[in-house]
Design a protein around this motif. Sequence first.
Motif, PDB file in Angstrom:
ATOM      1  N   TRP A 217     -48.806  61.922   4.894  1.00  0.00           N
ATOM      2  CA  TRP A 217     -48.719  60.506   4.273  1.00  0.00           C
ATOM      3  C   TRP A 217     -47.616  59.663   4.888  1.00  0.00           C
ATOM      4  O   TRP A 217     -47.653  58.495   4.792  1.00  0.00           O
ATOM      5  CB  TRP A 217     -48.793  60.545   2.645  1.00  0.00           C
TER       6      TRP A 217
ATOM      7  N   GLN B 288     -46.255  58.681   7.637  1.00  0.00           N
ATOM      8  CA  GLN B 288     -46.362  57.783   8.600  1.00  0.00           C
ATOM      9  C   GLN B 288     -46.989  56.664   8.113  1.00  0.00           C
ATOM     10  O   GLN B 288     -46.988  55.545   8.467  1.00  0.00           O
ATOM     11  CB  GLN B 288     -46.985  58.531   9.791  1.00  0.00           C
ATOM     12  N   HIS B 289     -48.011  56.848   7.027  1.00  0.00           N
ATOM     13  CA  HIS B 289     -48.765  55.856   6.574  1.00  0.00           C
ATOM     14  C   HIS B 289     -48.209  54.952   5.281  1.00  0.00           C
ATOM     15  O   HIS B 289     -48.724  53.753   5.106  1.00  0.00           O
ATOM     16  CB  HIS B 289     -50.312  56.312   6.072  1.00  0.00           C
TER      17      HIS B 289
ATOM     18  N   ARG C 203     -43.245  45.567   8.809  1.00  0.00           N
ATOM     19  CA  ARG C 203     -44.685  45.473   8.423  1.00  0.00           C
ATOM     20  C   ARG C 203     -45.158  44.678   7.611  1.00  0.00           C
ATOM     21  O   ARG C 203     -46.445  44.183   7.808  1.00  0.00           O
ATOM     22  CB  ARG C 203     -44.789  47.136   7.878  1.00  0.00           C
TER      23      ARG C 203
ATOM     24  N   CYS D  49     -53.851  59.146   1.776  1.00  0.00           N
ATOM     25  CA  CYS D  49     -53.297  57.886   2.434  1.00  0.00           C
ATOM     26  C   CYS D  49     -53.530  57.904   3.707  1.00  0.00           C
ATOM     27  O   CYS D  49     -53.277  59.092   4.570  1.00  0.00           O
ATOM     28  CB  CYS D  49     -51.710  57.683   2.178  1.00  0.00           C
ATOM     29  N   ASP D  50     -54.139  56.953   4.481  1.00  0.00           N
ATOM     30  CA  ASP D  50     -54.464  57.043   5.769  1.00  0.00           C
ATOM     31  C   ASP D  50     -53.958  55.755   6.326  1.00  0.00           C
ATOM     32  O   ASP D  50     -53.662  54.832   5.451  1.00  0.00           O
ATOM     33  CB  ASP D  50     -55.884  57.256   6.481  1.00  0.00           C
ATOM     34  N   ASP D  51     -54.412  55.205   7.623  1.00  0.00           N
ATOM     35  CA  ASP D  51     -53.998  54.075   8.242  1.00  0.00           C
ATOM     36  C   ASP D  51     -54.775  52.914   7.693  1.00  0.00           C
ATOM     37  O   ASP D  51     -54.501  51.663   7.826  1.00  0.00           O
ATOM     38  CB  ASP D  51     -53.826  54.166   9.740  1.00  0.00           C
TER      39      ASP D  51
ATOM     40  N   ARG E 147     -53.547  48.027   4.839  1.00  0.00           N
ATOM     41  CA  ARG E 147     -52.762  48.453   5.824  1.00  0.00           C
ATOM     42  C   ARG E 147     -51.335  48.468   5.564  1.00  0.00           C
ATOM     43  O   ARG E 147     -50.459  48.898   6.593  1.00  0.00           O
ATOM     44  CB  ARG E 147     -53.150  47.193   6.972  1.00  0.00           C
ATOM     45  N   THR E 148     -50.975  48.212   4.536  1.00  0.00           N
ATOM     46  CA  THR E 148     -49.753  48.231   4.032  1.00  0.00           C
ATOM     47  C   THR E 148     -49.334  48.997   2.872  1.00  0.00           C
ATOM     48  O   THR E 148     -49.495  48.462   1.649  1.00  0.00           O
ATOM     49  CB  THR E 148     -49.171  46.657   4.117  1.00  0.00           C
TER      50      THR E 148
ATOM     51  N   LYS F 152     -48.010  48.953  15.907  1.00  0.00           N
ATOM     52  CA  LYS F 152     -48.383  50.124  15.311  1.00  0.00           C
ATOM     53  C   LYS F 152     -47.366  50.781  14.618  1.00  0.00           C
ATOM     54  O   LYS F 152     -46.138  50.922  14.875  1.00  0.00           O
ATOM     55  CB  LYS F 152     -48.977  51.150  16.018  1.00  0.00           C
TER      56      LYS F 152
ATOM     57  N   GLU G 259     -46.720  53.694  13.875  1.00  0.00           N
ATOM     58  CA  GLU G 259     -46.318  54.910  14.514  1.00  0.00           C
ATOM     59  C   GLU G 259     -45.279  54.613  15.539  1.00  0.00           C
ATOM     60  O   GLU G 259     -44.532  55.585  16.196  1.00  0.00           O
ATOM     61  CB  GLU G 259     -47.493  55.587  14.927  1.00  0.00           C
TER      62      GLU G 259
END
Lengths: 440, 440
Positions: A122, A124-125, A141, A243-245, A258-259, A427, A429
């Motif tokens: 999670w 990274q997201h 971000r 949690c994902d992108d 997205r945030t 991105k 990442e």
Amino acid sequence: MASEVAIQRPRVVIIGAGFGGLSAAKALAGKPFGVTLVDRYNYHLFQPLLYQVATAALSPADIASPIRTVFRRQPNVDVILANVSGIDVARNQVIAEGRSIPFDYLIVATGAQQAYFGHADWAQHAPGLKTIDDATYLRRRILLAFEKAEIEPDHDERRRLLNFVVVGGGPTGVELAGAIAELAKRALASDFRNIDPRSARIVLVEAGPRILTQFDESLSSSALQALEQLGVEVRSGTEVTGCDDAGVSMGDERIESRTILWAAGVEASPASRWLGAESDRAGRAKVEPDLSLPGRPHIFVIGDTASCVDAEGKPLPGVAPVAKQQGYYVAHAIAARAAGKSVPAFRYRDYGTLATIGRSRAVAQIGRIKLSGFAAWLLWCFAHIYFLIGFRNRLLVMVNWAWSFATFQRGARLITGIVGARIRDVKPEAVAKSSVREEA
Amino acid sequence: MASEVAIQRPRVVIIGAGFGGLSAAKALAGKPFGVTLVDRYNYHLFQPLLYQVATAALSPADIASPIRTVFRRQPNVDVILANVSGIDVARNQVIAEGRSIPFDYLIVATGAQQAYFGHADWAQHAPGLKTIDDATYLRRRILLAFEKAEIEPDHDERRRLLNFVVVGGGPTGVELAGAIAELAKRALASDFRNIDPRSARIVLVEAGPRILTQFDESLSSSALQALEQLGVEVRSGTEVTGCDDAGVSMGDERIESRTILWAAGVEASPASRWLGAESDRAGRAKVEPDLSLPGRPHIFVIGDTASCVDAEGKPLPGVAPVAKQQGYYVAHAIAARAAGKSVPAFRYRDYGTLATIGRSRAVAQIGRIKLSGFAAWLLWCFAHIYFLIGFRNRLLVMVNWAWSFATFQRGARLITGIVGARIRDVKPEAVAKSSVREEA
């Protein structure tokens, strides 16, 4: 030469120049020790205001003080900028970048890092907020989400870009959510042509039954009300399950976003592993009543790295005053021990707790006194200015706050570190950040 | 909706929100045009003070203003954050990140970038100073050089770390060299235990016969004297023949150095290639007396991207006042042309030139008036505060300067962007920066 004198004095090595390490080094001024202070950054960071850097209200330099300058006039302190990778307990040496730093006494004050409770993916997201680089990364971000939304033709994606989820209802989560709401609804309100930033949705998710659990229930309610007035949706009693992108899952429910910002918990730095010490669930080393390591009376662990309880057996909170008092205590304990004296156990004096919600409200709990609203906010401002280090930082933070208060604007709205990238492709990442890095 | 109204009005697209682009967009306020301002950053940068960010005196946000905020109350301006990659001259479209932005009038104000005169490989060893990311990168390199020297056991390497070479004796080079000298000899003087920062050697290399050639010879001499008093070695008439990661070669001579800064020249952005326009040696597009492109009366090129001469045929310097006056002129030329009127040729009004050397000296040339020393420095301070955008930035820069003047300190001494790296291994190449990036 100074170094020859130093050899004859016992050497205290301090790892970490946060609130604990700094306080210990200062308390050793004029005492018959050589002090080596090691940190991986060249500045002491005033973490309680880091969320204001992440939300474009302050510049990094406003809340950071060069460590060397702090100790410029304390000749027994030697500052080393280096990443510590281990402690050789048998040889009494700290290992930093291939170099060994010998000690007679050691103070470990390496602080805490984000914890994802077994969900490292999670990170990274849902980045966390512990360092300056984290803060400028979050700032990028948050600001980029609005910029991307402005040029996004797809309605659903635009919605996703204008949804912000903060996970964790402690002081950091509450402060972040409030600041993002004010950014969207006030500072950015008239700045876009294709989107209305005021339509941004800010959701604060807390697994426990209420936000700000360290405060009295009535203050939690005040804070909740203040957040809702700012337009923040608060979901307490709600556990994040993914949690994902593109969003956050909470059981059957999902918020597309997205945030996602992580303020849900911390764990100790790996120091107790370096020490081979027994630790609690959060990775904090168990210590004796004098904060020394069991069986190692010359090694002390303080601040967020130590597992301590108060007189009633309740764990001490991971806040600056605990670390500062422990740093001060340990410095005096070392001096006493070197003089053949003993010291009473460490005892934390709780002078109160503060948290702010937006630009003019806060909650404060000082012993039995409970304050909320504007009065608490004034107290919050005063306390934070007072505890900042250095005249310049105090002055600049005051000037920035006065300006933001009068104009509703944010002065540090810079998107940095996107050199050469296509804006739409930037991105999360793509950017190195400390919360997700592997330890060296 | 606003966009429907906009369709009926001719659209002016401006590429670049530097001094030229910003001035053009402002001058179009209240005029019957829709304006689209495209920039790859979300802020306008006050470049003349960028060297103070690189030398830790100011924070990036102090000299940057969010573009959207500048145009908040000018409803005919639409701001787009995107990297422009080309111009479709036949179709009257700007290409930015796969998107086409149609225009009726185009103003190209994309500025300049570092030029290495056929030695592109020098860029990684001798970074330049054009962007905020460049500045925080230089700041990191300069501050890390002292940190590395402090822990370096080898004498020769320590020497190399404490040698700083600035290539180019124009205003930026002079200002950088002076600021580094003051940093080493004053701000850092008491902060280290193993090195003496005052022993740092700062060399300014200039290929031409004297520094600050745009000034009168007597002012060049004053500047030279002021630099030497600060402890800067000035080598004029000396051409750099090689740069590598350990030093600079100048014919048979060599200065070992780990920190080489490039201020020796710029070339125009690739805009004239995008336009298929005829350009001069520095890549600047040749323009008509009204700053339009030959044969394309609706396309204008201004600022560092345009090749212009004054009444005596001398090329106009690449400075902010030229760009600002051109932006203002072109906005009015477009309005006049749309109304069927003609405009006289652009004429640059030179109000004078300033350059500062350290904290209390400067040189100023205003027509026939020549000033140097403290009076010129006061004028320099006043002019820079005056031309900064926004009350907040003016106030913060003033506060920072007053504090630095009183204390000799630098307030923004942060080494950022080194997350997880071993300090001794932090290599210049490890960091992305704009001066060395490939165009998209």
